[in-house]
Write a protein that holds these residues in place. Structure first.
Motif, PDB file in Angstrom:
ATOM      1  N   VAL A 117      -0.188   0.037   3.218  1.00  0.00           N
ATOM      2  CA  VAL A 117      -0.565   0.282   1.801  1.00  0.00           C
ATOM      3  C   VAL A 117       0.621   1.243   1.409  1.00  0.00           C
ATOM      4  N   SER A 136      -5.079   4.339  -6.349  1.00  0.00           N
ATOM      5  CA  SER A 136      -5.018   3.083  -6.121  1.00  0.00           C
ATOM      6  C   SER A 136      -5.112   2.735  -4.682  1.00  0.00           C
ATOM      7  N   GLY A 137      -3.703   3.473  -4.076  1.00  0.00           N
ATOM      8  CA  GLY A 137      -3.607   3.016  -2.583  1.00  0.00           C
ATOM      9  C   GLY A 137      -4.660   3.256  -1.635  1.00  0.00           C
ATOM     10  N   THR A 191       1.408   0.154  -4.182  1.00  0.00           N
ATOM     11  CA  THR A 191       0.698   0.782  -5.145  1.00  0.00           C
ATOM     12  C   THR A 191       1.608   1.906  -5.993  1.00  0.00           C
ATOM     13  N   ARG A 237       0.212  -7.730 -11.826  1.00  0.00           N
ATOM     14  CA  ARG A 237      -0.605  -8.023 -10.723  1.00  0.00           C
ATOM     15  C   ARG A 237      -0.721  -8.984  -9.706  1.00  0.00           C
ATOM     16  N   GLY A 288      -1.041  -2.941  -6.585  1.00  0.00           N
ATOM     17  CA  GLY A 288      -2.195  -2.292  -7.067  1.00  0.00           C
ATOM     18  C   GLY A 288      -1.238  -1.207  -8.055  1.00  0.00           C
ATOM     19  N   GLY A 289      -2.165  -0.050  -8.383  1.00  0.00           N
ATOM     20  CA  GLY A 289      -1.663   1.037  -9.418  1.00  0.00           C
ATOM     21  C   GLY A 289      -2.368   0.839 -10.702  1.00  0.00           C
ATOM     22  N   CYS A 343      -4.389  -2.995 -13.580  1.00  0.00           N
ATOM     23  CA  CYS A 343      -5.906  -3.106 -13.554  1.00  0.00           C
ATOM     24  C   CYS A 343      -6.079  -4.043 -14.539  1.00  0.00           C
ATOM     25  N   ALA A 367      -6.781   2.802 -11.873  1.00  0.00           N
ATOM     26  CA  ALA A 367      -5.948   2.619 -10.828  1.00  0.00           C
ATOM     27  C   ALA A 367      -6.908   2.436  -9.625  1.00  0.00           C
ATOM     28  N   GLY A 379      -6.781  -1.049  -7.208  1.00  0.00           N
ATOM     29  CA  GLY A 379      -6.655  -0.790  -5.598  1.00  0.00           C
ATOM     30  C   GLY A 379      -7.530  -1.599  -4.959  1.00  0.00           C
ATOM     31  N   ALA A 431      -6.697  -5.319  -5.232  1.00  0.00           N
ATOM     32  CA  ALA A 431      -5.705  -5.821  -4.239  1.00  0.00           C
ATOM     33  C   ALA A 431      -6.116  -5.880  -3.014  1.00  0.00           C
TER      34      ALA A 431
END
Length: 497
Positions: A33, A39-40, A275, A423, A432-433, A437, A448, A452, A455
């Motif tokens: 990641v 998000s991560g 992310t 995405r 992600g991030g 979303c 966020a 994550g 993802a």
């Protein structure tokens, strides 16, 4: 295959690249990641709880990304994200916040004209230091609502997209009775300034087509009284996180992905979840081999990245009124400003000046001392006897090499499928991030977080199917529950002093 495997021999950009990367095989799928923002961390937390081998590579020397809770004032001050947008149980972060026992200070109910604040706890001043009568503030607020309603008609009548600023001009030309003069005009500009702060972009950059299409959760907006740091720490618990690990290249080989750091160190995994902020992707600070497909590159280019900065001031004592928001009106939205009164929410004598869009970038051209001095000049217009701060903090999100901006917004003429393309995974490369979303929650912390989680679930499903583990005992992310989430009977702690 030998336990030490050949990473790849692939045709990349027309060249045969042979990379002999030795790596001990793991019986479990492995994922890297990139980015230790919320998000991560959410993605890594989900995969870790599902018994995947997960490594987080973070370029900063701290966790949180665009969440940055600073403790140098002797109390938590969020210099990045600080609100929970949607103080309700439907918010995906609510279970975690409940479980940690964190307090929210509600600054607005639903549908506030000031977005994250209610008008009742707001005091405005002009540049001469005179308070704007509250009746004028209320009346112009109603006019602003009417102007925005009329921009909807402009949108319906014109098939081509335009900026919100252009649409407001069209409305005022068509409805001269809505034009404001003198002090009322300055108050109207302040409302536009607050709108720009929501998007972290100037009104002439924001798409009329989509500006009001965001799905905002119910319950209004709440400040995290203890800051977001406890949430970050809870998600990061027991994870393998490598700080000061700046990724510069991602090479996709046969069934494996190699991630290269700026010092040349390589990491290899079955999949990668990216992310990093869209600002980093737009600046091409990470090289992708092979190059990302054109549809992905176009999606990155088609989004805007806004900027908003904070200048936090700590004082020995409180000399300002007991309202949540102190604003300065001016002839242009660029010249308007406002302070968030943290004393009302947290009990600490702190004011936070907030600036968005071009003005946020202009503030970053100043030294920290000059920026603090500028803000004090604004404050002393309202309160001539204001004491000097004993400490100050200045954020620089727009020029921060780890973010290059705050969060995404819709540019004029943005294609309707841009978020879907952003995405969408590219093989075993996932994204992600906040920008990716679902449900139009871009720019929010819960957006966020949910991106994550999404993802991670997509990555897990892909890898289990590809590696033939679908029937094994590894649980799917969607049914994994972090220990802090098992708190459905605990209410959200909400205050409003």
């Amino acid at each position: 295959m030998d336990p030490k495997e050949l990473f790849s021999t692939n045709l990349i950009d027309g060249k045969i690249v042979a990379s002999h990367i030795e790596r001990q095989c793991s019986p479990l799928p492995s994922v890297i990641v990139i980015g230790a923002g919320i998000s991560g961390l959410a993605a890594a937390r989900s995969l870790y709880d599902a018994s995947f081998e997960v490594t987080i590579l973070e370029s900063r020397d701290r966790l949180g990304g665009r969440i940055n809770t600073d403790y140098s004032f002797g109390c938590p001050v969020d210099m990045g994200a600080s609100w929970l947008h949607g103080v309700c149980n439907e918010n995906p972060l609510a279970p975690l916040i409940r479980g940690l026992g964190l307090t929210l200070y509600r600054t607005s109910g639903d549908d506030s004209i000031l977005y994250d604040h209610d008008l009742e706890s707001c005091m405005l001043f002009n540049t001469d230091g005179h308070q704007v009568p509250q009746q004028i503030v209320m009346d112009v607020g109603e006019t602003f609502k009417r102007i925005l309603e009329e921009t909807g008609k402009v949108r319906d009548e014109d098939p081509d997209d335009m900026s919100v600023q252009q649409a407001i001009s069209v409305v005022l030309n068509s409805h001269p009775e809505l034009k404001q003069q003198g002090l009322s005009h300055e108050v109207l500009q302040w409302y536009i300034c607050r709108m720009e702060a929501w998007f972290a972009a100037d009104a002439d950059m924001i798409s009329l087509k989509t500006w009001d299409q965001e799905h905002v959760l119910s319950g209004g907006h709440g400040l995290m009284v203890e800051g977001y740091d406890p949430v970050i720490k809870a998600l990061a618990k027991n994870l393998d996180i490598r700080l000061n690990h700046r990724v510069t290249k991602i090479s996709n080989g046969f069934n494996k992905i190699m991630v290269t750091l700026e010092n040349g160190t390589n990491f290899v995994a079955d999949a990668v979840i990216v992310t990093v902020p869209v600002g980093i992707l737009k600046a091409n600070l990470i090289e992708f081999i092979p190059k990302l497909p054109d549809w992905k590159v176009a999606a990155i280019a088609d989004l805007g990245v806004g900027n908003e900065n904070k200048i936090a001031l700590r004082f020995d004592k409180v000399f300002w009124p007991n309202v949540e928001l102190l604003g300065i009106v001016a002839p242009t939205s660029y010249s308007c400003g406002y302070f968030l009164n943290l004393h009302k929410a947290t009990g600490h004598p702190i004011l936070v000046y907030m600036a968005a869009g071009r003005f946020a970038y202009d503030l970053e051209k100043l030294s920290n001392e000059s920026a603090a001095n500028f803000v004090m000049q604004q404050l002393k217009k309202m309160f001539p006897d204001a004491s000097d701060p004993v400490q100050y903090l200045v954020s620089r999100w727009g020029t921060d090499p780890n973010s290059l901006g705050c969060y995404t917004y819709d540019l004029v003429g943005k294609p309707e499928d841009v978020y879907d393309r952003l995405r969408m995974p590219v093989g075993n490369l996932f994204f992600g991030g906040e920008a990716v979303c679902m449900d139009d929650h871009q720019g929010s912390v819960h957006g966020a977080y949910s991106a994550g989680m999404m993802a991670a679930e997509n990555c897990q499903r892909y890898l289990l199917e590809k590696l033939g583990h679908v029937q094994n005992n590894l649980p799917l992310v969607s049914v994994v529950r972090h220990e802090m989430l098992e708190t459905t009977n605990i209410p959200l702690q909400i205050s409003r002093m």
